[in-house]
Write a protein that holds these residues in place. Sequence first.
Motif, PDB file in Angstrom:
ATOM      1  N   VAL A  28       0.839  -1.205   0.000  1.00  0.00           N
ATOM      2  CA  VAL A  28       0.000   0.000   0.000  1.00  0.00           C
ATOM      3  C   VAL A  28       0.872   1.253   0.000  1.00  0.00           C
ATOM      4  O   VAL A  28       0.581   2.230  -0.692  1.00  0.00           O
ATOM      5  N   SER A 291      -4.015  -9.363   3.984  1.00  0.00           N
ATOM      6  CA  SER A 291      -2.999  -8.396   3.600  1.00  0.00           C
ATOM      7  C   SER A 291      -1.859  -9.063   2.841  1.00  0.00           C
ATOM      8  O   SER A 291      -1.389  -8.557   1.815  1.00  0.00           O
ATOM      9  N   SER A 295      -1.139  -8.496  -1.275  1.00  0.00           N
ATOM     10  CA  SER A 295       0.006  -7.596  -1.438  1.00  0.00           C
ATOM     11  C   SER A 295       0.672  -7.737  -2.804  1.00  0.00           C
ATOM     12  O   SER A 295       0.920  -6.727  -3.480  1.00  0.00           O
ATOM     13  N   LEU A 335      -7.470  -1.767  -5.583  1.00  0.00           N
ATOM     14  CA  LEU A 335      -7.651  -2.836  -4.599  1.00  0.00           C
ATOM     15  C   LEU A 335      -8.656  -3.862  -5.094  1.00  0.00           C
ATOM     16  O   LEU A 335      -8.465  -5.074  -4.902  1.00  0.00           O
TER      17      LEU A 335
END
Length: 361
Positions: A28, A291, A295, A335
């Motif tokens: 991010v 996450s 990623s 996303l």
Amino acid sequence: MSAFAQQPTLTTKTHFEILDGLRGIAAVGVVVFHFIEMYTPHPKDLIAHAYLAVDFFFCLSGFVVAYAYDDRLPQMGLKTFFKQRLIRLHPLVVLGTILGVLAFIFDPFGSQWETYSGWKMLGLFFASVLMIPYPIIGERAFNNFGLNAPAWTLFWEYVANIAYALVLQRLKRVWLLLLAVLAAIGIFYVANTAGNISGGWSKDNFWHGGARVAFSFIAGMCIFRYQLIIKNNLGFPILALLLAASFFVPFRDEWNWITEPLIIVLYFPLLVALGAGATLNPAQQGICRFSGQISYPLYITHYFVLWSFGNYYGQVQPTAQTLAWVIPSLMAMQLVVAYLAMKFYDLPIRKWLSPKNMPRN
């Protein structure tokens, strides 16, 4: 038997879910940095050093690869190892390239692709899919992978994996430590000569990527080989804040030559050691797992919209108020794209191609 097979190892193959969570924080950070970079020069960046997340990725990769393969590579053989690494990494490389081609051709705010012949476009596509640097797009600052800029890190990741399988895995840990020290000197040299450690992505700084992966990947291996895993109760939120804090270190030309190497050589290995030894709150397991899963899809597919955003900014010159909703909206879209890529493309392909009991990393 490898030299390391005689060293103490962790007896149970656990999964480092806090490290997965940190991988997502790093991804991010990179996405936010790239958006800001499109319209703000370095000294004014809000998140000026998020590009160092690449070095965190490399360090984390060295640790995870050593953990997953050190004790099984001699039995599985090179062919199986390389097959597993390709299955893990390459499907999304291909998807990132496809998205990059589509974005290049159908960019509503730019028509740079029209100056490139069909043969050049074909060359760009296959160079990107085959991980061959081909920096010919001047309008994109001669990125080594003009259709999908982040792929330069995957190029060096592949180089590191080849070096690991052929040489590094066989070395005794004292020699590995010596290589890490020499590579650290290389990091300081790059920082001193270039003024910072942001290179590796362009034809003009290609070899800087080699210096970055050399130290960080080997440092990650050393953390595992020397069992430098620090047991702690910091937990995911604190470690996430500690990682994010490094991204907000001010960008100062007079200090980058020392602050950036220190972050890479000392701070990131420390975070990997802490992340590997931290106790995970069960309530945070889901977010860490998600996450980690998203990623890599987010990192390798996020750039297809950024060049269009840059062209949009150059043509429209939107106000800060407009950017305040445009950028979050585009990031939310990315996303979603990353999630869809993970759910309906990457995971199914890897499951179809992968042998049973393939290491998770």
